[in-house]
Scaffold this active site. Structure first.
Site, mmCIF file in Angstrom:
data_model
loop_
_atom_site.group_PDB
_atom_site.id
_atom_site.type_symbol
_atom_site.label_atom_id
_atom_site.label_comp_id
_atom_site.label_asym_id
_atom_site.label_seq_id
_atom_site.Cartn_x
_atom_site.Cartn_y
_atom_site.Cartn_z
ATOM 1 N N ASP A 97 -33.428 -108.185 -6.104
ATOM 2 C CA ASP A 97 -34.120 -108.867 -6.507
ATOM 3 C C ASP A 97 -34.537 -108.783 -7.478
ATOM 4 O OD1 ASP A 97 -31.426 -110.899 -5.145
ATOM 5 O OD2 ASP A 97 -32.890 -111.823 -4.646
ATOM 6 N N HIS A 102 -32.951 -110.961 4.557
ATOM 7 C CA HIS A 102 -34.155 -112.117 4.468
ATOM 8 C C HIS A 102 -34.977 -111.887 5.640
ATOM 9 C CE1 HIS A 102 -30.721 -114.292 2.405
ATOM 10 N NE2 HIS A 102 -31.832 -114.599 2.412
HETATM 11 O O1 PAF Z 1 -34.085 -114.999 -3.950
HETATM 12 C C1 PAF Z 1 -33.921 -116.737 -3.439
HETATM 13 O O2 PAF Z 1 -32.992 -116.901 -2.401
HETATM 14 C C2 PAF Z 1 -33.934 -117.786 -4.519
HETATM 15 O O3 PAF Z 1 -34.136 -117.219 -6.012
HETATM 16 C C3 PAF Z 1 -35.612 -117.830 -4.499
HETATM 17 C C4 PAF Z 1 -36.736 -117.355 -4.788
HETATM 18 C C5 PAF Z 1 -35.773 -118.738 -2.688
HETATM 19 C C6 PAF Z 1 -35.785 -119.400 -5.352
HETATM 20 O O4 PAF Z 1 -34.902 -120.487 -5.230
#
Ligand code: PAF
Length: 282
Positions: free
Chosen positions: A150, A37
């Site tokens: 993802d 992140h």
């Molecule tokens: O990847 C994630 O953490 C979630 O799927 C997101 C994009 C924040 C949506 O809740």
């Protein structure tokens, strides 16, 4: 750093940025932040005048029986990490304001969402596209950063952005891996030592499959999938959901491997913990 929990305050703030021509970079998260992140935050920091991170564990992307209740949360730590990465605004709304009683409108992408993870988690991407539409409307970003780990989510969200005419550019950050190769994920915190050992096979399987393509010029999908499965089967706690070769832009299954276009993608459970990972081929 400012923390906003009110939906209307977030919207007013974003509208005033829009009126002033201030461009916003946005990183949507479900919290329990890790280096993956933080690398997305850094990536978008370079372009945006204002950087907004959302922290919201979105209930609609979890099916009944999935890990919504036990999904890891640590708001204090997340806020400290955001502060240390010079985030300007954290949007951390409460569920009851995002999905007020009576809310009955959802957004669903109906092609890319159907395969791969969508087969096992049929309502998952509908939850993701719904929350992302809400967050995009509330935060009005110019750029949104998403992680390559993802991969299917990236393609689904890009499709939705295009189809619904959101004026947003997607910036994709590479998958970050721990020292042992495990793709970073908030769900890794569930793994005990034994489970982690088996989870590592996912990365090893992807590498083995990729080396056939990249070092031995194999282009046969079945041959590469067989190699991936051979490695995955070594894990006694590991149950494969899927191991496929797909077109990285569309998530459609490939008949033949095209380096630069094809991607190996795996989802597997280690005991009840579901993990995903992928590898761009060539
Ligand atoms: O990847 C994630 O953490 C979630 O799927 C997101 C994009 C924040 C949506 O809740």
């Amino acid at each position: 750093m400012k923390i906003i929990s009110s939906v209307s305050e977030m919207q007013q703030q974003a509208l005033s940025w829009e009126r002033a021509g201030t461009q916003v970079g946005f990183v949507p998260t479900m919290g329990f932040l890790h280096e993956g992140h933080l690398s997305l935050i850094d990536l978008i920091r370079e372009r945006a005048e204002i950087l907004v991170v959302s922290i919201f564990v979105n209930p609609t992307q979890f099916a009944v029986g999935e890990d919504l209740e036990k999904y890891p949360r640590d708001m204090e730590r997340d806020l400290a990490l955001c502060e240390s990465r010079k985030v300007d605004y954290v949007f951390a709304p409460e569920n009851k304001y995002i999905y007020p009683p009576g809310a009955s409108t959802f957004v669903s992408e109906e092609k890319v969402s159907l395969g791969l993870c969508g087969q096992t988690r049929p309502s998952h991407f509908k939850g993701v596209t719904t929350i992302c539409s809400k967050l995009f409307n509330l935060c009005r970003p110019t750029w949104v950063a998403l992680g390559q780990k993802d991969a299917q989510q990236v393609v689904v969200i890009k499709r939705m952005i295009q189809d619904l005419h959101f004026p947003i550019e997607v910036v994709i950050g590479p998958t970050l891996r721990d020292y042992d190769g495990l793709a970073m994920s908030s769900r890794n915190s569930y793994l005990n030592d034994r489970q982690r050992k088996d989870a590592l096979l996912i990365n090893q399987a992807l590498r083995s499959g990729a080396s056939l393509v990249e070092e031995k010029d194999v282009r046969n999908v079945d041959r590469v999938k067989a190699e991936v499965m051979t490695v995955l089967r070594q894990g006694s706690l590991l149950r494969v959901n899927y191991a496929e070769v797909v077109n990285r832009e569309t998530m459609e299954l490939e008949n033949e491997i095209k380096p630069g276009r094809s991607m190996l993608i795996v989802a597997a459970w280690v005991d009840s913990i579901r993990l995903i990972d992928n590898w761009l081929l060539g």
